[in-house]
Design a protein around this motif. Structure first.
Motif, PDB file in Angstrom:
ATOM      1  N   PHE A   1      48.915  93.979  25.858  1.00 18.05           N
ATOM      2  CA  PHE A   1      49.884  93.861  24.769  1.00 18.05           C
ATOM      3  C   PHE A   1      49.214  93.733  23.409  1.00 18.05           C
ATOM      4  CE2 PHE A   1      53.080  91.514  22.221  1.00 18.05           C
ATOM      5  CZ  PHE A   1      54.156  92.367  22.376  1.00 18.05           C
ATOM      6  N   PHE A   2      48.077  93.037  23.344  1.00 17.22           N
ATOM      7  CA  PHE A   2      47.413  92.778  22.061  1.00 17.22           C
ATOM      8  C   PHE A   2      46.160  93.638  21.875  1.00 17.22           C
ATOM      9  CE2 PHE A   2      49.551  88.708  23.125  1.00 17.22           C
ATOM     10  CZ  PHE A   2      50.369  88.584  22.012  1.00 17.22           C
ATOM     11  N   LYS A   3      46.085  94.745  22.569  1.00 19.40           N
ATOM     12  CA  LYS A   3      44.850  95.541  22.551  1.00 19.40           C
ATOM     13  C   LYS A   3      44.551  96.134  21.173  1.00 19.40           C
ATOM     14  CE  LYS A   3      47.030  99.858  24.131  1.00 19.40           C
ATOM     15  NZ  LYS A   3      47.060 100.893  25.190  1.00 19.40           N
TER      16      LYS A   3
ATOM     17  N   SER B   1      51.504  88.702  31.884  1.00 19.03           N
ATOM     18  CA  SER B   1      52.473  89.720  32.283  1.00 19.03           C
ATOM     19  C   SER B   1      52.197  91.079  31.653  1.00 19.03           C
ATOM     20  CB  SER B   1      53.885  89.261  31.922  1.00 19.03           C
ATOM     21  OG  SER B   1      54.012  89.072  30.522  1.00 19.03           O
ATOM     22  N   LYS B   2      51.559  91.092  30.473  1.00 20.95           N
ATOM     23  CA  LYS B   2      51.274  92.346  29.758  1.00 20.95           C
ATOM     24  C   LYS B   2      49.844  92.286  29.232  1.00 20.95           C
ATOM     25  CE  LYS B   2      56.080  92.879  28.176  1.00 20.95           C
ATOM     26  NZ  LYS B   2      56.964  93.044  26.982  1.00 20.95           N
TER      27      LYS B   2
ATOM     28  N   LYS C   1      58.117  86.354  26.496  1.00 19.25           N
ATOM     29  CA  LYS C   1      58.314  87.577  27.282  1.00 19.25           C
ATOM     30  C   LYS C   1      57.558  88.769  26.691  1.00 19.25           C
ATOM     31  CE  LYS C   1      63.002  86.218  28.676  1.00 19.25           C
ATOM     32  NZ  LYS C   1      64.451  86.590  28.607  1.00 19.25           N
ATOM     33  N   GLY C   2      56.892  88.556  25.577  1.00 18.49           N
ATOM     34  CA  GLY C   2      56.221  89.666  24.918  1.00 18.49           C
ATOM     35  C   GLY C   2      57.170  90.534  24.127  1.00 18.49           C
ATOM     36  N   GLU C   3      58.267  89.940  23.652  1.00 15.84           N
ATOM     37  CA  GLU C   3      59.233  90.662  22.830  1.00 15.84           C
ATOM     38  C   GLU C   3      58.990  90.342  21.358  1.00 15.84           C
ATOM     39  OE1 GLU C   3      62.994  90.499  25.953  1.00 15.84           O
ATOM     40  OE2 GLU C   3      62.644  88.826  24.575  1.00 15.84           O
TER      41      GLU C   3
ATOM     42  N   VAL D   1      52.308  85.943  27.850  1.00 12.16           N
ATOM     43  CA  VAL D   1      52.289  87.388  27.586  1.00 12.16           C
ATOM     44  C   VAL D   1      51.042  88.035  28.169  1.00 12.16           C
ATOM     45  CG1 VAL D   1      52.225  89.141  25.768  1.00 12.16           C
ATOM     46  CG2 VAL D   1      53.704  87.140  25.510  1.00 12.16           C
TER      47      VAL D   1
ATOM     48  N   ILE E   1      56.251  86.726  18.343  1.00 10.86           N
ATOM     49  CA  ILE E   1      56.221  87.231  19.720  1.00 10.86           C
ATOM     50  C   ILE E   1      56.668  86.091  20.618  1.00 10.86           C
ATOM     51  CG2 ILE E   1      54.817  88.353  21.476  1.00 10.86           C
ATOM     52  CD1 ILE E   1      54.948  89.889  18.826  1.00 10.86           C
TER      53      ILE E   1
ATOM     54  N   ALA F   1      56.132  95.891  16.909  1.00  7.78           N
ATOM     55  CA  ALA F   1      54.935  95.634  17.714  1.00  7.78           C
ATOM     56  C   ALA F   1      54.081  94.622  16.964  1.00  7.78           C
ATOM     57  CB  ALA F   1      54.151  96.928  17.949  1.00  7.78           C
TER      58      ALA F   1
END
Length: 838
Positions: free
Chosen positions: A502-504, A498-499, A396-398, A495, A393, A439
Motif C-alpha cells: 500500500f505504501f510502496k 492486509s495490503k 482498512k487502508g482506505e 494496513v 488512512i 491514494a
C-alpha cells in the motif's frame, strides 16, 4: 420574490424537483455529508418576520452552487457568546443578549464610549446605531424559519446549531464576568478571561431553566452547562452544539503553555489530575445532556502538544461517538503558519471517534472588522488548497477526506453578506474537492497517537519529547517539507498486514518506535522489503534491533549553540544560511545525543553533523542495506529551532542568525532522489509551504509563497515534474518555476532531460472516445513518464510525436513504466512535441 421566482422557473423549465436537480452534477462520490453556514444574528437587521424570512432565504441562495454538493445543510448560529445558554430561564419573553457588537464588549470601557484611539479589543461598538431587540421567542422563530427556508431552497434536510464560547469576545456576559468569575481561568484574552471547563460554580439563588431553585454551591460547570443546554436546545429547536475556542480541551486553548508546561518546564505531577478534570467535564456534561451531537473547535495546536502542555487526553475525549472532532484551525493560517494548522489537523484526525471530520474555512469574521477571504488572504486560496490536500488512512487502508465543510462565517462584522465571497470561494473549494486525494501522498506521517497517550503517563521523562515532536513537524512544513497524508501507527500496522504494497510509492515519516514492539518489527520489515522510511526525534528509548537498523548509538546529550556542517543539497541563496544552530533541550525533546555506531559502515552516508567545543554529534544520515531490495532509511535527530519567549506560540529562531534545524528534513529527501530546492535572496526571505497529493494517479501540487521572488526547483526519481499549463526552463534535470502567492497545479508528466524550455498544456479532445489530451513540447531526447488515471489500459493510451489534428500520423508505441515508480506509461528518446491522450 425574484429569487423564489427564479427557483420556481428553474424547476418548471427542467421538469425536475429541487431534490432531483441536486442529484445531477455532483462531486463524483466526493459529496460532503454536511455543509455548514456559520452566521451571527447581525444580518437580521429588523425584528420583522417577513424580513427575517427574506434574509434566511438569501443565505441559502447565495451558497446554492456549493450546497448542491451536500447531503445535509446546517446553519450554525453565533447567537451570543454562549451566555444565552447560561442565562436561560425557560420563558420565551426573556430578553436575549446577543452578539450585536464590533469588538470586545466585556472590557472596562462601556460600549460606544471612550476615546477614539482605543482599539476594538479595548472597547466595542454597536454594529448598528439601533440594533433590533430580540427575545428567546424571537430566536426560536429564527431557528424555525432557517429550517423552513433552507429546505425550500435546497431540497435537503436542514439542521441548526448553537454555539458556546468560553471567552469575552462576542457579547456582554454578566454571568461570566460579574456573577460567576470563579469559573474563569486561562489568559488568551487577558488574565482569567476564559471559562475553564473543569471549574466549579458558587451558589446562586437565581432561577435558571435547569435550576429553578438556583445553583447549589460546588456545582461542576459541566453539570450546569449540560442541563442548561438540554433545556435551551430543545426549547429553541437547535439540533447540535458547537464548543468554541478550545472549550472542553483543557485550561488554555490558544497558548503553547498550559496546566502542565509553563514555558520553563513540565510538571508531570499535575498530569493525571488535569486529565481527570477534563474527563470530568465530559462526564458531567453527558450525564445531563447525553444525546445532543457535539461539534468542537479544539485548540489552535496539536494532539501531542496539547497532551504535554495541558493534559488534554484526546484519546479519552474521542470515546464519545456522538462528537465531530476539531477541524483545521482557521487562526494559524491568518499568520501564514500553515505548519501549525496542518500539524494540528493531521494529528487530531490520525484517530477519530468515527470516520467523520471537518474542514473549516474562514470567509468573514462577524465580530472583529475583517473578512479574511477579502483582506487577510487577499482573495488567495492557499488556506483552501493546502489543508484540502490532507487525507487520512484508516485501519482498512482506505483514504479518507473531510466529510463535513463549514464556512466561518457568511456574514461580516456589519451584518452584510456580500455575494462576492461565495461567488469567488466556491470554485476553489470545488476544485480542491474534485482533486481530493485518492491514494497516500509521496510522504506519509505515521502519527504516534496511541504511543503519545501512553508515554505521557508511563514515562516521567517523555513529556518534552511528546511536546517537541509536533513542533518539529510544524517547523518542517513551514520550511517546505511536503507532508499532507497521515495514518496512526496503529492503523499503519493493520494496513501493512492486509495490503503490504500500500505504501510502496511513499516515504513514511515516523518517530522512533518502542523497543521490541510490533511497530518496531513492522518498520524494520517495511524497510528490508524495499520501503522508504524517515525517522525523526530522539532515540533514547530505541531498542537494539532498531538501533542496528539505523547504525545509531547514544552518547552524552549536549545542548546550546553548534556549528552545523554536512553533505546535502541545500537551498540556493545569494547570501548563505548561517552555519550556527541552536539546540535547546527543553524544546527539542532533550539534548543532542546521537552518533553513528559505526562511522565506517559502507551502507551508511552521513548527511549532517553538529559540533561544539571539540565534541560532535551526528544528526542526519541515510542507510541502505544490500539485501533490503531497494529499501532505505534516513534518520534525522531534529532540533526544533524555536522556543517560548512569551506570547502564545513558540517563536522560531531568527533565520538570519541561526540555521533552521527542521530544514534538514526537506534536504534529506534528496537521499530518496526527491529534490525540492528553493532559490531565494537570503535566509530572511520566508520559505514556501508545499503539499503534494495523489488524486486519480495524478500528482496535485499546492503551494503558498509568502514571498513571490522565490524560485522552486523540483526533481523526483521519475524525473522533473511538469506543472500543467506552465512552461519550465529545465536546469540540471530539475523543473524550475516562479510561482504566485497561492497556487494549485496538476502533474501527470515527468521528464528526464537535462535542460531546455519545456511546455505542458492541455488540448481539446477533438476525437470520439477520447476524454483527455495533453501536449508536451520542447523535448530533447527525453524520457517521458505519463501518469494516466489508473483505469486507463495500455490499449486505450495513445501517444504521438510531432503530430496534430486529426491525429492520423505520428503515433508511437509506449510501454508500461517501472512499477517501482507507480503505474505509468513511458516514452523514450523523444525529441520535439509529444501528445498523449486517453
Amino acid at each position: 420574490m425574484k429569487i423564489k421566482l427564479a427557483l420556481t422557473c428553474l424547476s418548471l423549465l427542467t421538469g425536475l424537483s429541487l431534490s432531483a436537480q441536486n442529484k445531477l452534477g455532483t462531486l463524483k462520490g466526493k459529496n460532503f455529508n454536511n455543509i455548514t453556514l456559520e452566521v451571527s444574528l447581525k444580518p437580521f437587521k429588523k425584528n420583522d418576520k417577513v424580513y427575517i424570512r427574506e434574509v434566511a432565504r438569501e443565505m441559502f441562495v447565495q451558497w446554492s452552487s456549493m450546497l448542491r454538493h451536500a447531503d445535509t445543510v446546517s446553519v450554525m448560529l453565533w447567537t451570543s457568546d454562549g451566555s444565552e445558554i447560561l442565562d436561560y430561564k425557560g420563558t420565551p419573553a426573556q430578553p436575549l443578549e446577543w452578539a450585536r457588537y464590533m469588538g470586545n464588549p466585556n472590557t472596562e470601557h462601556a460600549v460606544n464610549s471612550g476615546p477614539k484611539e482605543l482599539s476594538i479589543h479595548e472597547r466595542a461598538y454597536l454594529y448598528l446605531d439601533n440594533p433590533p431587540a430580540f427575545t428567546y421567542g424571537d430566536l426560536k422563530f429564527i431557528v424555525q424559519t432557517l429550517k423552513e427556508e433552507g429546505r425550500k431552497a435546497t431540497g435537503k434536510p436542514v439542521l441548526i446549531g448553537e454555539t458556546f464560547d468560553p471567552g469575552p469576545e462576542f457579547a456582554r456576559s454578566d454571568f461570566k464576568y460579574k456573577k460567576h468569575r470563579e469559573i474563569l481561568g486561562g489568559s488568551a484574552m487577558g488574565h482569567n478571561t476564559m471559562v475553564s471547563c473543569y471549574s466549579v460554580l458558587n451558589a446562586d439563588s437565581e432561577a435558571y431553566a435547569g435550576f429553578p431553585k438556583g445553583i447549589p454551591a460546588n456545582t461542576p460547570f459541566g453539570t450546569f452547562l449540560g442541563r442548561q443546554s438540554k433545556h435551551f436546545l430543545k426549547d429553541m429547536g437547535f439540533d447540535f452544539l458547537w464548543l468554541s475556542n478550545g472549550f472542553g480541551y483543557g485550561m488554555e486553548g490558544w497558548s503553547s503553555t498550559g496546566a502542565i508546561f509553563d514555558g520553563k518546564g513540565f510538571d508531570q505531577a499535575k498530569l493525571a489530575d488535569t486529565k481527570d478534570k477534563i474527563a470530568g467535564f465530559w462526564k458531567y456534561f453527558r450525564a445531563e445532556n447525553p444525546d445532543v451531537q457535539i461539534q468542537t473547535r479544539g485548540t489552535n495546536l496539536s494532539a501531542g502538544t496539547d497532551l504535554a502542555r495541558d493534559g488534554v487526553n484526546l484519546q479519552a475525549i474521542y470515546r464519545d461517538k456522538n462528537m465531530l472532532p476539531p477541524p483545521n484551525s482557521p487562526w494559524a493560517a491568518l499568520d501564514g503558519d500553515f505548519g501549525l494548522e496542518m500539524v494540528g489537523y493531521m494529528s487530531r484526525m490520525a484517530e477519530l471517534p468515527d470516520e467523520r471530520f471537518l474542514f473549516r474555512f474562514y470567509t468573514h469574521d462577524p465580530w472583529w472588522l475583517n473578512s479574511p477571504w477579502l483582506d487577510r488572504y487577499g482573495r488567495e486560496a492557499h488556506d483552501i488548497y493546502l489543508p484540502l490536500s490532507v487525507s487520512r488512512i484508516n485501519a482498512k487502508g482506505e483514504v479518507r477526506i473531510p466529510s463535513h465543510l463549514s464556512f466561518l462565517s457568511i456574514d461580516d462584522t456589519h451584518g452584510d453578506m456580500p455575494t462576492q465571497v461565495p461567488d469567488e470561494v466556491t470554485p476553489h473549494i470545488l476544485k480542491a474537492r474534485y482533486d481530493a486525494p485518492t491514494a497516500p501522498g509521496p510522504l506519509v506521517w505515521l502519527y504516534p497517537f496511541e504511543e503519545y497517550h501512553r508515554w505521557a503517563f508511563a514515562y516521567p521523562d517523555r513529556l518534552p519529547e511528546i511536546y517537541y515532536g509536533d513542533w518539529l513537524i510544524r517547523q518542517a512544513i513551514n520550511n517546505g517539507f511536503p507532508l499532507n497524508t497521515v495514518v496512526s501507527t496503529g492503523s499503519f500496522q493493520s494496513v501493512i498486514k492486509s495490503k503490504p504494497g500500500f505504501f510502496k510509492e511513499s516515504i513514511l515519516v515516523t518517530v522512533v518506535p518502542d523497543a521490541d514492539s510490533p511497530m518496531e518489527k513492522a518498520l524494520i520489515g517495511f524497510v528490508k522489503n524495499g520501503g522508504k522510511l524517515m525517522v525523526y526525534g530522539p532515540a533514547d528509548h530505541a531498542g537494539k534491533a532498531f538501533r542496528e537498523l539505523l547504525n545509531l548509538k547514544n552518547e552524552v546529550p549536549l545542548e546550546g549553540e553548534f556549528k552545523v556542517s554536512g553533505q546535502y543539497e541545500g537551498d540556493r541563496l545569494a547570501t548563505a544560511y548561517p552555519d550556527v544552530v541552536r539546540h535547546e533541550a527543553l524544546f527539542s525533546g532533550g539534548g543532542m545525543a546521537t552518533n553513528l555506531a559505526n562511522p565506517n559502515d559502507p551502507d551508511t552516508r552521513l548527511l549532517a553533523r553538529m559540533s561544539q567545543a571539540g565534541q560532535s554529534r551526528d544528526v542526519a544520515w541515510v542507510r541502505a542495506g544490500d539485501d533490503w531490495h531497494g529499501g532505505k532509511v534516513v534518520y534525522i535527530r531534529g532540533t526544533n529551532s524555536s522556543k517560548f519567549n512569551g506570547g502564545k506560540l513558540l517563536n522560531p529562531d531568527d533565520p538570519s542568525k541561526f540555521f533552521t534545524g527542521p530544514l534538514l528534513m526537506r534536504y534529506a529527501l534528496a537521499a530518496f532522489d526527491m529534490h525540492c530546492v528553493i532559490e531565494k535572496e537570503n535566509a530572511a526571505v520566508k520559505n514556501p509551504v508545499l503539499t503534494i497529493a495523489r488524486s486519480n494517479n495524478a500528482f496535485v501540487f499546492s503551494g503558498y509563497h509568502p514571498n513571490s521572488t522565490i524560485t522552486d526547483r523540483f526533481k523526483f526519481p521519475q524525473g522533473a515534474p511538469l506543472l500543467l499549463g506552465l512552461e519550465t526552463k529545465l536546469d540540471a534535470g530539475h523543473s524550475v518555476y516562479n510561482l504566485p502567492t497561492s497556487w494549485n497545479r496538476e502533474c501527470r508528466i515527468f521528464v528526464t532531460q537535462n535542460n531546455g524550455i519545456v511546455s505542458y498544456k492541455e488540448l481539446h479532445s477533438g476525437v470520439k472516445d477520447i476524454d483527455k489530451r495533453f501536449q508536451i513540447s520542447g523535448l530533447q531526447n527525453a524520457t517521458v513518464r505519463v501518469y494516466a488515471p489508473e483505469h486507463i489500459s495500455l490499449e486505450r493510451f495513445e501517444a504521438y510525436i510531432n503530430a496534430s489534428y486529426p491525429w492520423k500520423t505520428g503515433r508511437i508505441k509506449v510501454g508500461e513504466g517501472d512499477p517501482k515508480f507507480g503505474r505509468h506509461f513511458v516514452a523514450e528518446h523523444v525529441t520535439g512535441t509529444l501528445t498523449v491522450a486517453w
